[in-house]
Design a protein around this motif. Structure first.
Motif, PDB file in Angstrom:
ATOM      1  N   GLY A 119     -55.186  35.543  73.354  1.00 45.51           N
ATOM      2  CA  GLY A 119     -56.463  36.112  73.102  1.00 45.51           C
ATOM      3  C   GLY A 119     -56.357  37.452  72.107  1.00 45.51           C
ATOM      4  O   GLY A 119     -57.341  37.341  71.322  1.00 45.51           O
ATOM      5  N   ALA A 120     -55.345  38.253  72.051  1.00 39.98           N
ATOM      6  CA  ALA A 120     -55.194  39.309  71.032  1.00 39.98           C
ATOM      7  C   ALA A 120     -54.984  38.666  69.639  1.00 39.98           C
ATOM      8  O   ALA A 120     -55.702  39.094  68.656  1.00 39.98           O
ATOM      9  CB  ALA A 120     -54.324  40.116  71.400  1.00 39.98           C
ATOM     10  N   LEU A 121     -54.534  37.650  69.495  1.00 45.14           N
ATOM     11  CA  LEU A 121     -54.224  37.081  68.277  1.00 45.14           C
ATOM     12  C   LEU A 121     -55.289  36.439  67.681  1.00 45.14           C
ATOM     13  O   LEU A 121     -55.674  36.454  66.341  1.00 45.14           O
ATOM     14  CB  LEU A 121     -53.083  35.761  68.482  1.00 45.14           C
ATOM     15  CG  LEU A 121     -51.756  36.014  68.650  1.00 45.14           C
ATOM     16  CD1 LEU A 121     -50.813  34.846  68.728  1.00 45.14           C
ATOM     17  CD2 LEU A 121     -51.095  36.912  67.289  1.00 45.14           C
ATOM     18  N   GLY A 122     -56.307  35.817  68.567  1.00 42.08           N
ATOM     19  CA  GLY A 122     -57.556  35.475  67.923  1.00 42.08           C
ATOM     20  C   GLY A 122     -58.402  36.815  67.725  1.00 42.08           C
ATOM     21  O   GLY A 122     -59.145  36.706  66.763  1.00 42.08           O
ATOM     22  N   GLY A 123     -58.324  37.878  68.181  1.00 39.78           N
ATOM     23  CA  GLY A 123     -58.877  39.282  67.956  1.00 39.78           C
ATOM     24  C   GLY A 123     -58.223  39.621  66.530  1.00 39.78           C
ATOM     25  O   GLY A 123     -59.012  40.265  65.825  1.00 39.78           O
ATOM     26  N   LEU A 124     -57.062  39.471  66.470  1.00 46.82           N
ATOM     27  CA  LEU A 124     -56.413  39.915  65.045  1.00 46.82           C
ATOM     28  C   LEU A 124     -57.097  39.132  64.012  1.00 46.82           C
ATOM     29  O   LEU A 124     -57.460  39.619  62.852  1.00 46.82           O
ATOM     30  CB  LEU A 124     -54.878  39.544  65.317  1.00 46.82           C
ATOM     31  CG  LEU A 124     -54.316  40.107  63.973  1.00 46.82           C
ATOM     32  CD1 LEU A 124     -54.297  41.537  63.409  1.00 46.82           C
ATOM     33  CD2 LEU A 124     -52.741  39.735  64.099  1.00 46.82           C
TER      34      LEU A 124
END
Length: 425
Positions: A119-124
């Motif tokens: 999910g954090a990769l999507g946010g990045l």
């Protein structure tokens, strides 16, 4: 003689006391919640639909509200920093795949870590597009939703096709271990006192017992974490220097930048947190099913965004919005006839709105609210059971209705959605 609470007195309370007491606004909200609960209890007695406040309904509502609430919390961090996050559903999707991939190999704790990371990769990616390259926030979010669906299908075909552990192009192998759950001592252990009180069907007493029993029995670890994140987010965003700086990026980034606030860095941090929380919501969905499945989010990221708007970009408000949607969803799953009882509840609420509008001399609004109240009462008296298609759409209708009633008091961050460039107005 009336007394006025001065600024030093408020400052002396401390953040926790202020959060719990909150002054007059908190008292008004508390009384509003109590009045709403009494009204639901009365509707339950009049209609005879015990599912309205049964422990099974409340327990299911909590499960269904948690992923929505986590997505809404993710949107809170992002939008308070000035970045609109339409891509919450895509980040949840990435979180479900990351949880399924890590969970079947290394257990539930790895599933939690994998979902948050994906999910954090999507946010990045969203932060890179919006903050660094100045892409329109809505366009970037929609692109992430589309991209996430394609990425997880590609990864599933790559890792799950002909996998000895099982799975396929639309699902992962089952998790190798389940997360722990627990029940609150005294309330849910030993003799089933709450269950006995619930089965008596007494006005208010049985309803309180049903709610307490549903909220304290078999609570999952991630559920507890999600609930604790609501006050933690409030304390972080409204009671720390970090939170003040982050919120200033969503209100007036140019002024914040002139005071030395690292606007770009904080926007990146906020959107990364947003993606991680949305991914955690995806993890919860995998924990419920014990497996990753394609399309598992079912649009919950968008409902989380609606809960955020309903909550006026506040942790407590978005938690209430998520809880309302979760309750409506749980009720339509438990009983099709109990959904009809909501017409009576709606009739009473709209009758109160009509009286309020009439007192304030708003004749047109009073007439409209009164007419809809009468229509809702007629529907309650004449309909025994709704069609399955209408019942399944109840949560969405509830969301639209509540958003329409709350829309006039919304106050989003002033600079949300605007592309910021240092030195430009």
């Amino acid at each position: 003689m009336s007394t006025v609470t001065t600024a030093p007195q408020r400052a002396g309370r401390g953040p926790v006391t202020e959060l719990l007491l909150g002054g007059g606004r908190a008292r008004r909200i508390t009384w509003l919640v109590v009045a709403a609960f009494v009204l639901v209890s009365a509707v339950r007695v009049i209609s005879g639909e015990q599912a309205l406040t049964s422990s099974s309904t409340i327990s299911a509502a909590l499960l269904l509200a948690v992923p929505i609430g986590l997505a809404a919390l993710g949107g809170l961090f992002s939008e308070r920093a000035g970045v609109v996050n339409i891509g919450l559903d895509g980040m949840m999707t990435l979180g479900t795949w990351g949880a399924g991939f890590a969970g079947y190999q290394w257990g539930w704790s790895a599933a939690l870590l994998g979902g948050v990371l994906f999910g954090a990769l999507g946010g990045l990616l969203h932060a890179l597009a919006t903050v660094t390259f100045g892409v329109d926030h809505v366009v970037s979010g929609v692109a992430i939703n589309i991209l996430a669906a394609g990425v997880v299908r590609f990864l599933s075909e790559l890792f799950y096709t002909d996998n000895p552990a099982g799975g396929g192009v639309t699902q992962s192998p089952s998790l190798s271990s389940d997360p722990p759950d627990f029940s609150v001592p005294v309330l849910s252990s030993g003799p089933d006192l709450l269950g006995h009180l619930e089965r008596l069907n007494w006005f208010l007493v049985s309803d309180v017992a049903g709610v307490l029993r549903g909220l304290t029995s078999g609570v999952g670890l991630l559920t507890l974490l999600a609930v604790l994140l609501v006050p933690a987010s409030y304390l972080l965003l409204w009671r720390t220097a970090f939170g003040l700086r982050l919120r200033s990026c969503g209100e007036n980034p140019a002024a914040a930048d002139s005071l030395g606030v690292p606007v770009y860095r904080l926007k990146y941090i906020a959107v990364l947190i947003s993606g991680a929380l949305a991914g955690m919501g995806g993890v919860f969905l995998v924990f419920i099913a014990g497996i990753y499945r394609e399309g598992q989010t079912n649009g919950r990221g968008f409902i989380g965004l609606a809960a955020l708007i309903f909550g006026n970009w506040r942790p407590g408000g978005l938690a209430a919005g998520a809880g309302l949607f979760g309750y409506a969803d749980a009720l339509q799953l438990r009983s099709r006839s109990a959904v009809v009882a909501l017409f009576l509840l709606l009739a009473v609420l709209l009758a109160g709105v009509a009286v309020w509008q009439a007192v304030h001399r708003r004749a047109v609004r009073a007439v409209i609210a009164g007419a809809v109240a009468v229509g809702s009462l007629v529907a309650f008296l004449s309909i025994d059971e709704l069609a399955p298609g209408l019942v399944s759409f109840t949560p969405h209708l509830t969301t639209l209705l509540v958003l329409s009633l709350a829309s006039q008091r919304l106050r989003p961050p002033k600079a949300v959605g605007l592309v910021y460039r240092r030195g430009e107005n």
